[in-house]
Motif scaffolding. Structure first.
Motif, PDB file in Angstrom:
ATOM      1  N   GLN A  79       0.838  -1.210   0.000  1.00  0.00           N
ATOM      2  CA  GLN A  79       0.000   0.000   0.000  1.00  0.00           C
ATOM      3  C   GLN A  79       0.867   1.252   0.000  1.00  0.00           C
ATOM      4  O   GLN A  79       0.630   2.179  -0.783  1.00  0.00           O
ATOM      5  N   ASN A  97      -8.061   4.730  -0.183  1.00  0.00           N
ATOM      6  CA  ASN A  97      -7.894   3.328   0.183  1.00  0.00           C
ATOM      7  C   ASN A  97      -9.288   2.824   0.549  1.00  0.00           C
ATOM      8  O   ASN A  97      -9.937   3.391   1.430  1.00  0.00           O
ATOM      9  N   TYR A 104      -7.749   0.421  -3.963  1.00  0.00           N
ATOM     10  CA  TYR A 104      -7.734   1.873  -4.161  1.00  0.00           C
ATOM     11  C   TYR A 104      -8.754   2.310  -5.193  1.00  0.00           C
ATOM     12  O   TYR A 104      -9.048   1.584  -6.150  1.00  0.00           O
TER      13      TYR A 104
END
Length: 146
Positions: A79, A97, A104
């Protein structure tokens, strides 16, 4: 938060450039009391800022899409790597997120479909953390309060 604070937020949402005197008249308080309340809302970070809204066509933005991104790994590092990869890309105006099948959701704005295609292949396609890309093209925005 009371009814006056809520009225202040409502008025500022509609017109962030309203003068303090006009705001005071609209909510039914004195200008000094209104100013204190606005400053308190800013201090408490209820009001986090003010912004200008632009005409995208006049800025040369002719293509808007929401892009769903799936990563090849569900780790925190994956991430962080992805977020760093898109952080300074001018086409990415929002990065969220999210939960669900993908990690995403991006709001991407570019000059044209051809410009988006370059962004898609040169930026998203070159990120080693990206497993899947799903593009949803915005046809119209009858309501947009951002």
């Amino acid at each position: 938060m009371d009814k006056f604070d809520n009225k202040i937020l409502h008025e500022l949402k509609n017109d962030g450039r309203i003068s303090n005197v006009e705001l005071a008249q609209a909510i039914g308080l004195s200008p000094s009391a209104t100013l204190r309340r606005v400053q308190d809302l800013e201090k408490k970070k209820v009001i986090q800022g003010y912004r200008a809204v632009f005409d995208k066509e006049q800025l040369g933005i002719g293509f808007v899409a929401y892009v769903s991104i799936g990563l090849n790994s569900h780790t925190k590092q994956a991430q962080l790597d992805f977020e760093e990869h898109v952080r300074f890309e001018k086409e990415v105006v929002e990065c969220h997120n999210i939960t669900g099948a993908n990690e995403y959701l991006l709001r991407v704005e570019s000059a044209s479909l051809a410009a988006y295609k370059r962004f898609h292949s040169d930026v998203l396609g070159e990120c080693e953390r990206v497993k899947s890309i799903s593009t949803m093209v915005v046809m119209d925005s009858p309501k947009d309060e951002r």
